[in-house]
Design a protein around this motif. Structure first.
Motif, PDB file in Angstrom:
ATOM      1  N   SER A 221      32.599  31.532  35.766  1.00 40.55           N
ATOM      2  CA  SER A 221      31.805  30.752  36.708  1.00 40.55           C
ATOM      3  C   SER A 221      30.342  31.052  36.440  1.00 40.55           C
ATOM      4  CB  SER A 221      32.163  31.146  38.144  1.00 40.55           C
ATOM      5  OG  SER A 221      31.841  32.492  38.363  1.00 40.55           O
TER       6      SER A 221
ATOM      7  N   ALA B 210      27.406  32.425  37.110  1.00 44.78           N
ATOM      8  CA  ALA B 210      26.918  33.370  38.113  1.00 44.78           C
ATOM      9  C   ALA B 210      25.396  33.349  38.118  1.00 44.78           C
ATOM     10  CB  ALA B 210      27.453  34.761  37.787  1.00 44.78           C
ATOM     11  N   LEU B 211      24.864  32.332  38.779  1.00 46.42           N
ATOM     12  CA  LEU B 211      23.411  32.167  38.816  1.00 46.42           C
ATOM     13  C   LEU B 211      22.982  31.976  40.259  1.00 46.42           C
ATOM     14  CD1 LEU B 211      23.337  29.556  35.946  1.00 46.42           C
ATOM     15  CD2 LEU B 211      22.536  31.905  35.744  1.00 46.42           C
ATOM     16  N   TYR B 212      21.708  32.212  40.507  1.00 46.22           N
ATOM     17  CA  TYR B 212      21.194  32.021  41.859  1.00 46.22           C
ATOM     18  C   TYR B 212      20.533  30.647  41.937  1.00 46.22           C
ATOM     19  CZ  TYR B 212      22.226  36.909  42.124  1.00 46.22           C
ATOM     20  OH  TYR B 212      22.898  38.105  42.096  1.00 46.22           O
TER      21      TYR B 212
ATOM     22  N   THR C 259      29.917  33.076  44.800  1.00 48.04           N
ATOM     23  CA  THR C 259      29.329  32.349  43.686  1.00 48.04           C
ATOM     24  C   THR C 259      29.529  33.069  42.359  1.00 48.04           C
ATOM     25  OG1 THR C 259      27.206  33.425  44.013  1.00 48.04           O
ATOM     26  CG2 THR C 259      27.507  31.314  45.097  1.00 48.04           C
ATOM     27  N   GLY C 260      30.169  34.238  42.407  1.00 49.37           N
ATOM     28  CA  GLY C 260      30.452  34.949  41.168  1.00 49.37           C
ATOM     29  C   GLY C 260      29.328  35.845  40.701  1.00 49.37           C
ATOM     30  N   THR C 261      28.209  35.817  41.418  1.00 53.52           N
ATOM     31  CA  THR C 261      27.099  36.647  40.953  1.00 53.52           C
ATOM     32  C   THR C 261      27.373  38.132  41.184  1.00 53.52           C
ATOM     33  OG1 THR C 261      25.962  36.169  43.024  1.00 53.52           O
ATOM     34  CG2 THR C 261      25.276  34.929  41.097  1.00 53.52           C
TER      35      THR C 261
ATOM     36  N   ILE D 210      34.685  45.675  34.375  1.00 50.30           N
ATOM     37  CA  ILE D 210      34.695  45.282  35.788  1.00 50.30           C
ATOM     38  C   ILE D 210      36.029  45.655  36.427  1.00 50.30           C
ATOM     39  CG2 ILE D 210      34.391  43.377  37.407  1.00 50.30           C
ATOM     40  CD1 ILE D 210      32.968  41.875  35.106  1.00 50.30           C
TER      41      ILE D 210
ATOM     42  N   PHE E  56      15.425  38.209  36.598  1.00 52.85           N
ATOM     43  CA  PHE E  56      16.273  39.097  37.398  1.00 52.85           C
ATOM     44  C   PHE E  56      17.250  39.861  36.511  1.00 52.85           C
ATOM     45  CE2 PHE E  56      20.383  39.574  39.631  1.00 52.85           C
ATOM     46  CZ  PHE E  56      20.005  40.561  40.516  1.00 52.85           C
ATOM     47  N   PHE E  57      17.981  39.105  35.662  1.00 49.04           N
ATOM     48  CA  PHE E  57      19.012  39.770  34.855  1.00 49.04           C
ATOM     49  C   PHE E  57      18.402  40.704  33.813  1.00 49.04           C
ATOM     50  CE2 PHE E  57      21.657  36.256  36.483  1.00 49.04           C
ATOM     51  CZ  PHE E  57      22.661  37.028  37.048  1.00 49.04           C
TER      52      PHE E  57
ATOM     53  N   GLU F 202      18.969  28.970  44.124  1.00 50.68           N
ATOM     54  CA  GLU F 202      17.666  28.778  44.761  1.00 50.68           C
ATOM     55  C   GLU F 202      16.539  29.147  43.804  1.00 50.68           C
ATOM     56  OE1 GLU F 202      19.855  31.034  45.669  1.00 50.68           O
ATOM     57  OE2 GLU F 202      20.779  30.437  47.552  1.00 50.68           O
TER      58      GLU F 202
ATOM     59  N   ALA G 111      21.395  34.482  29.767  1.00 47.57           N
ATOM     60  CA  ALA G 111      21.335  35.699  30.580  1.00 47.57           C
ATOM     61  C   ALA G 111      22.147  36.822  29.943  1.00 47.57           C
ATOM     62  CB  ALA G 111      21.837  35.412  31.991  1.00 47.57           C
ATOM     63  N   ALA G 112      23.251  36.444  29.251  1.00 48.54           N
ATOM     64  CA  ALA G 112      24.095  37.467  28.623  1.00 48.54           C
ATOM     65  C   ALA G 112      23.450  38.023  27.353  1.00 48.54           C
ATOM     66  CB  ALA G 112      25.468  36.889  28.308  1.00 48.54           C
TER      67      ALA G 112
ATOM     68  N   LEU H 115      28.307  43.246  38.564  1.00 44.60           N
ATOM     69  CA  LEU H 115      29.164  44.394  38.304  1.00 44.60           C
ATOM     70  C   LEU H 115      29.477  44.528  36.815  1.00 44.60           C
ATOM     71  CD1 LEU H 115      31.515  44.123  41.391  1.00 44.60           C
ATOM     72  CD2 LEU H 115      29.775  45.847  40.960  1.00 44.60           C
TER      73      LEU H 115
ATOM     74  N   LYS I   2      37.609  40.910  31.476  1.00 46.42           N
ATOM     75  CA  LYS I   2      36.963  41.657  32.555  1.00 46.42           C
ATOM     76  C   LYS I   2      37.252  43.150  32.432  1.00 46.42           C
ATOM     77  CE  LYS I   2      36.907  38.493  36.470  1.00 46.42           C
ATOM     78  NZ  LYS I   2      37.579  38.371  37.784  1.00 46.42           N
TER      79      LYS I   2
ATOM     80  N   ALA J 123      35.102  44.409  29.719  1.00 52.31           N
ATOM     81  CA  ALA J 123      33.707  44.482  30.160  1.00 52.31           C
ATOM     82  C   ALA J 123      33.479  45.610  31.162  1.00 52.31           C
ATOM     83  CB  ALA J 123      33.283  43.152  30.774  1.00 52.31           C
TER      84      ALA J 123
ATOM     85  N   HIS K  19      35.855  45.953  44.076  1.00 56.72           N
ATOM     86  CA  HIS K  19      35.488  45.022  42.999  1.00 56.72           C
ATOM     87  C   HIS K  19      35.236  45.721  41.674  1.00 56.72           C
ATOM     88  CE1 HIS K  19      35.274  41.906  45.964  1.00 56.72           C
ATOM     89  NE2 HIS K  19      34.550  42.711  46.704  1.00 56.72           N
ATOM     90  N   ARG K  20      34.827  46.968  41.729  1.00 59.40           N
ATOM     91  CA  ARG K  20      34.671  47.724  40.492  1.00 59.40           C
ATOM     92  C   ARG K  20      34.821  49.194  40.821  1.00 59.40           C
ATOM     93  NH1 ARG K  20      29.084  47.711  37.389  1.00 59.40           N
ATOM     94  NH2 ARG K  20      28.701  49.459  38.774  1.00 59.40           N
TER      95      ARG K  20
ATOM     96  N   PHE L 223      27.761  40.027  29.156  1.00 55.42           N
ATOM     97  CA  PHE L 223      28.930  39.359  29.700  1.00 55.42           C
ATOM     98  C   PHE L 223      28.545  38.009  30.280  1.00 55.42           C
ATOM     99  CE2 PHE L 223      31.922  38.650  33.290  1.00 55.42           C
ATOM    100  CZ  PHE L 223      33.104  38.597  32.564  1.00 55.42           C
TER     101      PHE L 223
ATOM    102  N   ARG M  27      29.164  39.195  38.230  1.00 59.31           N
ATOM    103  CA  ARG M  27      28.194  39.216  37.125  1.00 59.31           C
ATOM    104  C   ARG M  27      27.360  40.500  37.187  1.00 59.31           C
ATOM    105  NH1 ARG M  27      25.596  39.793  33.703  1.00 59.31           N
ATOM    106  NH2 ARG M  27      24.385  38.490  32.288  1.00 59.31           N
TER     107      ARG M  27
END
Lengths: 345, 242
Positions: free
Chosen positions: B83, B85-87, A179-181, B53, B98-99, B89, B146-147, A186, B48, B51, A342-343, B79, A184
């Protein structure tokens, strides 16, 4: 036409996913081979200590089968029995005959009784008439009405906890990636080990609950035999769950989707069933037996069995706890390294 | 002018595939720098790496005067990935909590920042809803919030306005201008040509090469183009020999 297009698409997807393809053909072969190896193995050879004041009986027994080991002192034989070096002790002290079974393993019990009866039958009548009369059977652990479930139950507890924690933790760590999290995360200053430890702790809370519920259910609802401490059983299942959790998150690094995660079950989880103690390891092919040492479920299953059937305490099982702890730490370290993919940092 | 991001001769290969070749670019403080290029041009890989990564195969990247990747510098970067990048649920608020916790925000400060960030992206009324009930545009906005949570010095946004309606897009750009005025440096990728006009500086990326850079006006003037799209075509080598 549309159906054809769909079929072609599915075939193409399959061909591109070499792993799934290999899994379809190789995994069943692997499992079949394992089952074959496990079940076509030799019969269980019991070890039976003999204590007798009848020299003639002792000599005959010794000659008839190597299963019989002669002891001079009754106390020595019983010492070895309690240390699981023997499966049974046969005492022939006329006029009574007593068999004391170790009792934990129904297979060993049955094999011992059969061996004794078979051997006594081959003896000349005049000797055995006195002996055969009525061998009294005692159990060191368990009893004659110990059900099969009492024996396999402890392993099943360990196995199911291992299985489900493995799958769920693996898939959810995987989804973090798909899901890309994960990416995110990292991009934040979060360290790789923090992520691994966070997962262990977060899931750890649920595995504590899970262990407590499953163990309590088995004992209080299913009425499984329980000779030892409930807390020790929960401790072992918890350690087993954390091992499964760390292994699941580690292996999820090598899967690209949920389906590939599930493919690890026949490779990683099912083989452990054969070595968990559910099947007698001693009867397997010799080269297969050392495999049991690298399987976490061996240590967990053994400890749960010893606590539940033999009533072992902390002093007897702390070694197993340490081994499981070692497995967990190893898997966590490997996971931290796997995240390097990944990192770099 | 203070240099915030310095990319020097960076190349990135995945096995034999060259994703980026010899990229040099500089982003100054308070600038809104746009990376323009079609998908597959290497925009995401480049941001990336900036950033922290990914790491370049060759070359170096420094952000705020320290070589990347560096965890300390990464606390200064916000960043927003391509996509969402969220949860799913969790609710919007739980995601932001969380972030923000990752960046060490807590208590009253955390609450304030969450209120500010969600107000900025017009999500205040939807914070209690689970994210998997959000529309695509709402998810983009939540990712942006979130960023922004930890008030970063540098904001890196990978295709931030995809799927967001024009009115909201305008308001997000207004906010980006405000942030840039108040001292935030913004690096944004886009494949939408008209959006590129809104940036102070542009880098045009095609097939892993930086084909041109400068302000939108310079790029248009140098190629006597009337639009960024024309300029891109010119630098991409699709111009008429006249």
């Amino acid at each position: 036409m549309r159906i054809k297009a769909l079929v072609i698409r599915i075939i193409r997807q399959f061909v591109r996913d070499k792993r799934t393809l290999a899994m379809m053909f190789i995994a069943p072969l692997l499992i079949l081979t394992l089952v074959n190896l496990v079940f076509s193995s030799n019969d269980y050879e019991p070890k039976i200590g003999v204590v007798s004041d009848q020299q003639m009986v002792v000599d005959k027994l010794k000659l008839s089968d190597k299963a019989f080991i002669v002891y001079q002192k009754r106390s020595e034989a019983h010492q070895d029995l309690s240390e699981e070096k023997l499966d049974a002790v046969l005492e022939v002290e006329l006029p009574s005959t007593t068999i004391t079974l170790e009792g934990s393993n129904p297979t060993a019990n049955k094999a011992s009784i059969m061996m004794i009866e078979k051997t006594l039958k081959t003896m000349p009548d005049q000797d055995t008439e006195k002996i055969k009369l009525n061998p009294e059977i005692h159990y060191l652990h368990g009893s004659a009405d110990m059900e099969t479930f009492d024996y396999i139950g402890p392993f099943l507890i360990g196995f199911f906890i291992f299985f489900f924690v493995f799958l769920i933790s693996g898939v959810s760590f995987l989804r973090e990636r798909t899901t890309g999290t994960l990416e995110r995360l990292l991009a934040t200053p979060m360290r790789r080990w923090e992520m691994v430890v966070g997962y262990v702790l977060g899931f750890g809370i649920f595995t504590i609950l899970q262990s407590a519920i499953i163990v309590s259910f088995a004992i209080y609802v299913l009425d499984i035999m329980m000779a030892g401490s409930l807390w020790l059983v929960i401790l072992i299942t918890l350690m087993l769950a954390i091992t499964a959790l760390t292994l699941g998150t580690l292996l999820s690094a090598f899967a690209t989707n949920e389906l590939q995660m599930i493919q690890f079950i026949p490779l990683v989880v099912v083989p452990q069933v054969f070595f968990s103690g559910l099947f007698t390891i001693e009867t397997m092919a010799d080269w297969l037996q050392p495999l049991s040492y690298i399987m976490p479920l061996t240590y967990g299953g053994e400890a749960i069995r010893d606590i539940m059937i033999q009533g072992d305490g902390w002093g007897d099982i702390y070694g197993n706890v340490l081994v499981l702890l070692g497995f967990s730490l190893l898997f966590m370290i490997l996971n931290v390294l796997a995240l390097k993919k990944h990192r770099r940092l | 002018m203070q240099t915030v991001i310095q990319v020097k001769n960076v190349s990135k290969n995945y096995r034999s595939h060259h994703v980026l070749q010899n990229i040099d670019l500089t982003v100054n403080k308070n600038e809104i720098y746009g990376l323009l290029g079609p998908s597959g041009a290497g925009k995401t890989t480049l941001v990336k790496m900036i950033a922290g990564i990914e790491t370049p195969t060759t070359g170096s990247i420094s952000v705020l005067d320290s070589d990347m990747p560096k965890l300390n510098t990464m606390t200064q970067i916000g960043f927003m990935a391509q996509s969402d990048a969220l949860y799913g649920e969790l609710s919007g608020k739980e995601n932001l909590e969380f972030f923000s916790s990752i960046y060490g925000l807590k208590g009253q400060k955390q609450k304030e920042r969450i209120d500010q960030a969600s107000d900025l992206v017009n999500l205040t009324n939807f914070l209690q809803k689970p994210v998997n009930q959000y529309s695509g545009g709402m998810k983009r906005r939540l990712s942006l919030a979130a960023a922004l949570l930890h008030d970063p010095k540098i904001l890196i946004l990978d295709e931030p306005t995809v799927g967001i309606d024009p009115v909201l897009r305008q308001s997000i750009w207004d906010e980006l201008y405000k942030l840039s005025k108040s001292g935030t440096t913004i690096l944004v990728t886009t494949h939408v040509m008209d959006e590129a006009e809104k940036c102070n500086q542009l880098g045009m990326l095609r097939d892993g090469k930086l084909i041109a850079s400068g302000s939108p006006r310079e790029l248009k003037d140098n190629t006597s183009s009337t639009s960024i799209e024309e300029a891109f075509l010119y630098y991409g080598g699709v111009h008429h020999a006249n």
